[in-house]
Design a protein around this motif. Structure first.
Motif, mmCIF file in Angstrom:
data_model
loop_
_atom_site.group_PDB
_atom_site.id
_atom_site.type_symbol
_atom_site.label_atom_id
_atom_site.label_comp_id
_atom_site.label_asym_id
_atom_site.label_seq_id
_atom_site.Cartn_x
_atom_site.Cartn_y
_atom_site.Cartn_z
ATOM 1 N N LEU A 1 1.325 5.088 5.170
ATOM 2 C CA LEU A 1 -0.102 4.940 5.432
ATOM 3 C C LEU A 1 -0.530 5.843 6.583
ATOM 4 O O LEU A 1 0.220 6.066 7.530
ATOM 5 C CB LEU A 1 -0.435 3.487 5.775
ATOM 6 C CG LEU A 1 -0.254 2.472 4.640
ATOM 7 C CD1 LEU A 1 -0.692 1.090 5.104
ATOM 8 C CD2 LEU A 1 -1.034 2.888 3.401
ATOM 9 N N SER B 1 -8.040 2.106 -5.388
ATOM 10 C CA SER B 1 -8.147 3.305 -4.557
ATOM 11 C C SER B 1 -7.739 4.552 -5.345
ATOM 12 O O SER B 1 -6.801 4.513 -6.144
ATOM 13 C CB SER B 1 -7.241 3.168 -3.329
ATOM 14 O OG SER B 1 -7.105 4.418 -2.663
ATOM 15 N N TYR C 1 0.487 3.892 -2.861
ATOM 16 C CA TYR C 1 0.025 5.242 -2.538
ATOM 17 C C TYR C 1 1.158 6.265 -2.579
ATOM 18 O O TYR C 1 0.931 7.461 -2.496
ATOM 19 C CB TYR C 1 -0.610 5.280 -1.144
ATOM 20 C CG TYR C 1 -1.853 4.431 -0.988
ATOM 21 C CD1 TYR C 1 -2.509 3.887 -2.097
ATOM 22 C CD2 TYR C 1 -2.368 4.172 0.273
ATOM 23 C CE1 TYR C 1 -3.639 3.110 -1.941
ATOM 24 C CE2 TYR C 1 -3.507 3.393 0.435
ATOM 25 C CZ TYR C 1 -4.130 2.852 -0.678
ATOM 26 O OH TYR C 1 -5.253 2.082 -0.509
ATOM 27 N N LEU D 1 -7.559 -2.235 5.594
ATOM 28 C CA LEU D 1 -7.148 -3.281 4.655
ATOM 29 C C LEU D 1 -7.138 -4.649 5.326
ATOM 30 O O LEU D 1 -7.588 -5.643 4.742
ATOM 31 C CB LEU D 1 -5.762 -2.950 4.094
ATOM 32 C CG LEU D 1 -5.680 -1.694 3.214
ATOM 33 C CD1 LEU D 1 -4.222 -1.367 2.892
ATOM 34 C CD2 LEU D 1 -6.482 -1.875 1.934
ATOM 35 N N GLU E 1 -5.723 3.350 7.942
ATOM 36 C CA GLU E 1 -5.730 2.782 6.591
ATOM 37 C C GLU E 1 -5.334 1.308 6.593
ATOM 38 O O GLU E 1 -5.954 0.486 5.898
ATOM 39 C CB GLU E 1 -4.807 3.587 5.665
ATOM 40 C CG GLU E 1 -5.372 4.936 5.269
ATOM 41 C CD GLU E 1 -4.483 5.687 4.303
ATOM 42 O OE1 GLU E 1 -5.018 6.337 3.378
ATOM 43 O OE2 GLU E 1 -3.236 5.629 4.467
ATOM 44 N N ILE F 1 -6.561 -1.837 -2.787
ATOM 45 C CA ILE F 1 -5.472 -0.870 -2.925
ATOM 46 C C ILE F 1 -5.384 -0.366 -4.359
ATOM 47 O O ILE F 1 -5.259 0.838 -4.618
ATOM 48 C CB ILE F 1 -4.137 -1.499 -2.488
ATOM 49 C CG1 ILE F 1 -4.147 -1.807 -0.985
ATOM 50 C CG2 ILE F 1 -2.962 -0.585 -2.837
ATOM 51 C CD1 ILE F 1 -2.972 -2.637 -0.520
ATOM 52 N N ALA G 1 0.821 -1.212 0.000
ATOM 53 C CA ALA G 1 0.000 0.000 0.000
ATOM 54 C C ALA G 1 0.856 1.263 0.000
ATOM 55 O O ALA G 1 0.546 2.230 -0.693
ATOM 56 C CB ALA G 1 -0.935 -0.010 1.203
#
Length: 212
Positions: A15, A51, A11, A23, A19, A48, A7
């Motif tokens: 995180l 997103s 991203y 998940l 978050e 993920i 993630a």
């Protein structure tokens, strides 16, 4: 650990609170319905990859609740720099400079930009940014009237595109002035373009810089 690493890479930032729990909750939910851990991890990974934080470059600034203009965070700056120069996500070194906050220092930012421009991935700056900014890619949509331009063919189309790409490449990677876009007297030609431009003394293979 699997979800956290994946993630954060997807991203392009650490995180935020809650978050990771969200998940992991997918995995727990799937297991509670009788499916395996592997199926749960797969669904969490799908979450993920669908997103907005993966699909888009989200920029909130340091104060996520703020409504006015504010500086980018180090991670947001890393993503903006990387997608501009490489058309791709930041590499490990750029992530590290964002992680320790040093990327917000002007000298560090300048050093990272220089490093990235020297990387072969910076070719994306020519292909993507210059291709759009200078409409180089629009050559693919040009179809001159064969009655007036009987010598135009696909080889000439590719040579014309290559001429502009080589010219932009020389501006970006040889530290030339952008004013050369307006007043330069040199260009890049191959044998097909040399013939098209009437350059009689051209010899050799590939593109070469010539004075026009």
């Amino acid at each position: 650990i699997i979800l956290k690493r994946f993630a954060e890479a997807a991203y392009r930032r650490p995180l935020r609170e809650g978050e990771l729990d969200g998940l992991v909750g997918f995995v727990t939910l799937v297991e509670g319905m009788g499916d395996s851990w592997d199926v749960g991890i797969g669904i969490a990974l799908e979450k993920i990859l669908t997103s907005p934080h993966f699909i888009y470059r989200m920029e909130y600034g340091a104060d996520i609740s703020g409504t006015g203009p504010q500086p980018l965070t180090a991670f947001e700056l890393a993503s903006r720099l990387s997608y501009f120069l490489w058309s791709s996500m930041p590499d490990e070194e750029l992530f590290q400079r964002a992680q320790d906050g040093s990327l917000l220092n002007h000298d560090v930012l300048r050093a990272q930009a220089s490093r990235m421009l020297s990387d072969p991935k910076a070719e994306a700056l020519v292909q993507n940014f210059a291709g759009q900014w200078l409409h180089i890619n629009a050559i693919d949509d040009a179809f001159p009237d064969v009655w007036y331009f009987p010598d135009f063919d696909e080889q000439l189309r590719e040579s014309m595109k290559g001429e502009m790409q080589h010219f932009v490449r020389s501006l970006l990677f040889q530290d030339r002035s952008l004013l050369d876009l307006l007043n330069s007297e040199n260009g890049w030609v191959d044998a097909r373009l040399a013939s098209h431009y009437g350059i009689d003394d051209f010899s050799g293979d590939g593109f070469q810089e010539v004075w026009l």
